[in-house]
Design an enzyme around this catalytic site. Structure first.
Site, PDB file in Angstrom:
ATOM      1  N   LYS A 188       0.842  -1.209   0.000  1.00 58.37           N
ATOM      2  CA  LYS A 188       0.000   0.000   0.000  1.00 58.37           C
ATOM      3  C   LYS A 188       0.877   1.260   0.000  1.00 58.37           C
ATOM      4  O   LYS A 188       2.072   1.179  -0.234  1.00 58.37           O
ATOM      5  CB  LYS A 188      -0.966  -0.051   1.190  1.00 58.37           C
ATOM      6  CG  LYS A 188      -1.759  -1.377   1.291  1.00 58.37           C
ATOM      7  CD  LYS A 188      -2.944  -1.463   0.335  1.00 58.37           C
ATOM      8  CE  LYS A 188      -3.523  -2.866   0.178  1.00 58.37           C
ATOM      9  NZ  LYS A 188      -4.413  -3.328   1.220  1.00 58.37           N
TER      10      LYS A 188
HETATM   11  C1  LIG Z   1      -5.378  -4.380   1.704  1.00 57.08           C
HETATM   12  C2  LIG Z   1      -6.829  -4.098   1.831  1.00 57.08           C
HETATM   13  C3  LIG Z   1      -7.555  -4.309   3.006  1.00 57.08           C
HETATM   14  C4  LIG Z   1      -6.984  -5.029   4.193  1.00 57.08           C
HETATM   15  O1  LIG Z   1      -5.789  -4.511   4.625  1.00 57.08           O
HETATM   16  P1  LIG Z   1      -4.900  -5.295   5.699  1.00 57.08           P
HETATM   17  O2  LIG Z   1      -4.109  -4.174   6.321  1.00 57.08           O
HETATM   18  O3  LIG Z   1      -4.036  -6.227   4.901  1.00 57.08           O
HETATM   19  O4  LIG Z   1      -5.776  -5.987   6.638  1.00 57.08           O
HETATM   20  C5  LIG Z   1      -8.864  -3.909   3.059  1.00 57.08           C
HETATM   21  N1  LIG Z   1      -9.466  -3.352   1.999  1.00 57.08           N
HETATM   22  C6  LIG Z   1      -8.821  -3.180   0.830  1.00 57.08           C
HETATM   23  C7  LIG Z   1      -9.546  -2.538  -0.310  1.00 57.08           C
HETATM   24  C8  LIG Z   1      -7.487  -3.562   0.702  1.00 57.08           C
HETATM   25  O5  LIG Z   1      -6.854  -3.437  -0.467  1.00 57.08           O
END
Ligand SMILES: *Cc1c(COP(=O)(O)O)cnc(C)c1O
Length: 395
Positions: A188
């Site tokens: 991210k």
């Molecule tokens: C990555 C992601 C999540 C979950 O994130 P984590 O930190 O890995 O639990 C939730 N929603 C979306 C759209 C994502 O891409």
């Protein structure tokens, strides 16, 4: 292999984590507080609650919204499963609203139609999770207007959208959503290895979120059912979880936050370059959501397989074999076996399914060099049998 996304960690990040390791405090402590304050400040939000990942953030956001058995949560089928699973953790039901084929976000027009029908049937949602797909917000203006009319809460799943803006304001500012959640997974925008955050302007939600992330426990005498027995005393007021972020992780987050603008600028520059250098290919390129400035978490294209004479799978496999770590986001959530067992079936959300059959995610992350990106583009041209045009080379 050129990855589709990855973290950018430099010496300052490493030093920040090592400093905490040498300190007295490793678990949630002063660094977490500073990370929360810094992100709240950056996003113009009143409250920020750090948690161990964005899935946990979605879970406690839904609990704070009062979601429970008998309630409905609606979201986009074009997302990671966590956007829907959070309802199931609370014992609530999930339904989906199909996507706008241009922006690939939940279609606010369809939402309006569906709400009118749901009202007639007495099955209005309590929560709508508005996913900022690939880093750009949905039509939040329309969704928040509908929220007022129909009485649901808006949780913006901005896992892809740290640093993005909407209507000239930072995502997370709370003007169009009751709560906004971020993810700090390494692919991210900024990372804490694992980590997440919930932002809100509503003090009662913030208080509930803080309690839920730490076992449902309070040390605030004002919240207790009887006077404190002494300084050691705490009360568990409800069933909560251990969803805390550690100070080690928060130190990394703080250090990454310093580089957020540089990350965003590099992502935007790479996206602009893709946009410019792919324009002559038989591809659907990302389209802009009005009022949204994307954080460019991902660069997704739609393949026109008929025009190219190759299947999506052939193109994907060929690129992977050539060392290009393409990916595919997302398999429509309602087609997962778990959701099929709940009654969903192919054909339920045709735009999300059509998109899935054409989608391809190209590598995009701050440390991707122009040369690596050129290699991605060159390989994509090769597999699509589209040699570099003069226009793309010099345009
Ligand atoms: C990555 C992601 C999540 C979950 O994130 P984590 O930190 O890995 O639990 C939730 N929603 C979306 C759209 C994502 O891409």
């Amino acid at each position: 292999m050129i990855a589709y996304g990855r973290q950018s960690v430099e010496q300052a990040d490493i030093d920040a984590v090592v400093e905490v390791l040498r300190s007295d405090w490793l678990t949630q402590g002063p660094k977490v507080e500073r990370f929360e304050a810094a992100l709240a400040d950056r996003c113009q939000a009143r409250h920020a609650v750090a948690v161990c990942n964005a899935t946990a953030a979605l879970h406690i956001a839904c609990l704070a919204a009062g979601l429970g058995p008998g309630d409905w949560l609606w979201t986009s089928p074009n997302s990671f499963v966590a956007s829907a699973n959070c309802a199931r953790y609370c014992g609530a039901s999930v339904d989906f609203v199909d996507i706008d084929p241009a922006t690939l976000n939940l279609d606010a027009g369809l939402l309006e139609t569906r709400l009118a029908k749901a009202e007639a049937a007495g099955k209005l949602p309590k929560v709508v999770v508005a996913v900022a797909f690939a880093g750009q917000s949905c039509d939040l203006r329309a969704i928040s207007r509908l929220a007022k009319r129909y009485g649901f809460l808006v949780i913006e799943d901005a896992a892809h959208a740290v640093g993005a803006s909407y209507a000239g304001k930072p995502v997370g500012c709370g003007e169009f959503a009751d709560m906004t959640i971020f993810s700090f997974h390494p692919v991210k925008i900024i990372t804490t290895a694992e980590g997440g955050m919930v932002l809100t302007n509503q003090p009662h939600l913030a208080e509930r979120l803080r309690r839920l992330r730490s076992h449902g426990i309070t040390r605030d005498p004002a919240q207790m059912t009887e006077p404190a027995h002494g300084d050691w005393y705490y009360q568990q007021l409800e069933l909560g979880y251990n969803y805390r972020l550690s100070d080690l992780q928060a130190a990394l987050g703080l250090s990454q936050l310093v580089r957020l603008d540089a990350f965003l600028a590099r992502r935007r520059a790479l996206a602009d370059r893709y946009q410019r250098l792919l324009v002559d290919l038989p591809l659907g390129l990302p389209e802009k959501q009005p009022e949204a400035e994307s954080a460019w978490h991902m660069y997704v294209v739609r393949l026109h397989c008929g025009a190219v004479g190759r299947t999506q799978r052939e193109i994907f496999d060929d690129l992977r074999q050539a060392g290009i770590g393409v990916n595919l986001h997302y398999i429509p959530i309602h087609l997962q076996p778990y959701y099929r067992d709940l009654g969903f079936a192919p054909g339920d959300f045709p735009e999300a399914e059509r998109y899935y059959a054409q989608a391809l995610t190209l590598p995009l992350y701050p440390d991707l060099t122009d040369e690596q990106q050129d290699e991605v583009i060159w390989q994509l041209r090769r597999v699509l049998a589209q040699p570099m045009s003069m226009r793309a080379m010099y345009g």
